[in-house]
Structures are given as C-alpha cells and as structure tokens.
Design a protein around this motif. Structure first.
Motif, PDB file in Angstrom:
ATOM      1  N   ILE A  41      11.327 -25.748  13.160  1.00 26.19           N
ATOM      2  CA  ILE A  41      11.389 -26.984  13.651  1.00 26.19           C
ATOM      3  C   ILE A  41      10.124 -27.321  14.307  1.00 26.19           C
ATOM      4  O   ILE A  41       9.717 -28.680  14.029  1.00 26.19           O
ATOM      5  N   ALA A  42       9.451 -26.638  15.223  1.00 22.98           N
ATOM      6  CA  ALA A  42       8.162 -26.833  15.729  1.00 22.98           C
ATOM      7  C   ALA A  42       7.061 -27.325  14.895  1.00 22.98           C
ATOM      8  O   ALA A  42       6.339 -28.064  15.066  1.00 22.98           O
ATOM      9  N   LEU A  43       7.010 -26.481  13.723  1.00 26.29           N
ATOM     10  CA  LEU A  43       6.197 -26.497  12.667  1.00 26.29           C
ATOM     11  C   LEU A  43       6.323 -28.054  11.763  1.00 26.29           C
ATOM     12  O   LEU A  43       5.550 -28.839  11.581  1.00 26.29           O
ATOM     13  N   LYS A  44       7.566 -28.242  11.588  1.00 26.22           N
ATOM     14  CA  LYS A  44       8.055 -29.504  10.979  1.00 26.22           C
ATOM     15  C   LYS A  44       7.689 -30.640  11.887  1.00 26.22           C
ATOM     16  O   LYS A  44       7.196 -31.504  11.362  1.00 26.22           O
ATOM     17  N   GLN A  45       7.853 -30.594  13.092  1.00 21.45           N
ATOM     18  CA  GLN A  45       7.627 -31.713  14.127  1.00 21.45           C
ATOM     19  C   GLN A  45       5.815 -32.084  14.096  1.00 21.45           C
ATOM     20  O   GLN A  45       5.475 -33.144  13.955  1.00 21.45           O
ATOM     21  N   PHE A  46       5.272 -30.693  14.008  1.00 22.42           N
ATOM     22  CA  PHE A  46       3.711 -30.967  13.923  1.00 22.42           C
ATOM     23  C   PHE A  46       3.601 -31.407  12.520  1.00 22.42           C
ATOM     24  O   PHE A  46       2.710 -32.671  12.625  1.00 22.42           O
ATOM     25  N   SER A  49       4.529 -35.273  12.518  1.00 21.06           N
ATOM     26  CA  SER A  49       3.965 -36.393  13.673  1.00 21.06           C
ATOM     27  C   SER A  49       2.557 -36.440  13.221  1.00 21.06           C
ATOM     28  O   SER A  49       1.603 -37.524  13.699  1.00 21.06           O
ATOM     29  N   SER A  50       1.589 -35.473  12.363  1.00 20.13           N
ATOM     30  CA  SER A  50       0.507 -35.680  11.735  1.00 20.13           C
ATOM     31  C   SER A  50       0.434 -36.474  10.361  1.00 20.13           C
ATOM     32  O   SER A  50      -0.721 -36.638  10.018  1.00 20.13           O
ATOM     33  N   GLY A  51       1.499 -36.825   9.920  1.00 20.28           N
ATOM     34  CA  GLY A  51       1.419 -37.435   8.790  1.00 20.28           C
ATOM     35  C   GLY A  51       1.240 -36.766   7.503  1.00 20.28           C
ATOM     36  O   GLY A  51       0.538 -37.149   6.682  1.00 20.28           O
ATOM     37  N   ILE A  52       1.263 -35.409   7.737  1.00 22.25           N
ATOM     38  CA  ILE A  52       0.993 -34.616   6.570  1.00 22.25           C
ATOM     39  C   ILE A  52       2.001 -34.431   5.575  1.00 22.25           C
ATOM     40  O   ILE A  52       3.074 -34.359   5.697  1.00 22.25           O
TER      41      ILE A  52
END
Length: 158
Positions: A41-46, A49-52
């Motif tokens: 979940i934390a990785l997906k949020q990053f 939020s980074s538009g990757i």
C-alpha cells in the motif's frame, strides 16, 4: 562509484554466503517472498503520488521496463554484469556502480525477481518495498524500512 558502491553486493554476500564455481550449483528454487500488504500500500501510494506508470508484480514490487534487451533472459542462478543506481524516494542516490558482476542468487530478492524480466542490453527500473530490499535493517546510507528505486542496465549474462 559512490562510497557505498559495493554495499548491495557486500550485504548480499554476508546475508547469503558466497558460492564458488566448484561448489554445489545453484538450485533455482522459486522465490515465495511476498511483501506485507502495508508495504505494498505504501509503495502504491508513492507510485501514484509521483505519477509513475509501473507494472505491479504479484510479490509486491513495481517495475518499468525501459528497454527489454534481446536474447535469453537470466535466471536466479545466472551471473550477470550490470550498471545501476539506487535512490531513496526523496531522490537521494545511495549507491551506484558501472559494469559490476555478481550472481543473482547472492542479491536482494527484488533484484533476483526483477533482473530476469529483461535480456542483455535491456534496462529496468525497480520500485522495491522494504521486505524485498533491505527490510528493517539500516544499511550504509539507507534508512531502515525504506522503499528503494533501482535503475538497472543488464550488460550481459556471464
């Protein structure tokens, strides 16, 4: 190479031991490690939020294949030569090395699973949750429980 240039390799060797050419060959046992849901979940949020734009792997990491390369792909038992850089999510580079060789079975799980997605001449960006990288152990320049970003170019399978 940064002052931590061999941190990835040294940590992996200390954690898994070094296999000599005349020892028992690598047995390509499938890796079953999966990142805990909270890390995913934390990785997906990053990522979001980074538009990757990245592909989610069932084990909990994300990746983008920048170039697929050509020819046979390595296995976890392969010895490979790569150039890479490792960054934290704040953009700080903690490690890099040009043209370094090692056995994939001696490295962090994220690399063991990610590098075989490309062939020689290819490049990949791996977005790794802590449990597929260095976990809760602080490493040289890497805080504990860090999401890591690796840009890796596969030069050759040795």
């Amino acid at each position: 190479m940064k002052k931590y240039g061999f941190a990835l390799l040294i940590w992996a060797l200390a954690a898994t031991g070094c296999q000599q050419a005349n020892e028992t060959p690598c047995d390509a046992v499938p890796i079953t490690t999966q990142a805990p849901q909270a890390e995913v979940i934390a990785l997906k949020q990053f990522i979001d939020s980074s538009g990757i734009t990245a592909i989610a792997d069932k084990r909990g990491f994300y990746y983008t294949i920048d170039s697929p390369g050509s020819g046979p792909k390595p296995t976890v038992c392969s010895n490979v030569s790569v150039s890479y850089s490792g960054k934290l999510t704040n953009g700080n580079t903690f490690d890099s090395a040009p043209n370094i060789s090692f056995g994939l079975n001696q490295l962090i799980v994220g690399w063991q699973e990610g590098i075989p997605l490309i062939a020689p001449g290819g490049s990949i960006t791996l977005y790794l949750p802590p449990s597929l990288a260095y976990g809760s152990q602080e490493q040289n320049g890497i805080p504990a429980n860090s999401i890591l970003i690796f840009k890796i170019g596969l030069s050759r399978i040795n």
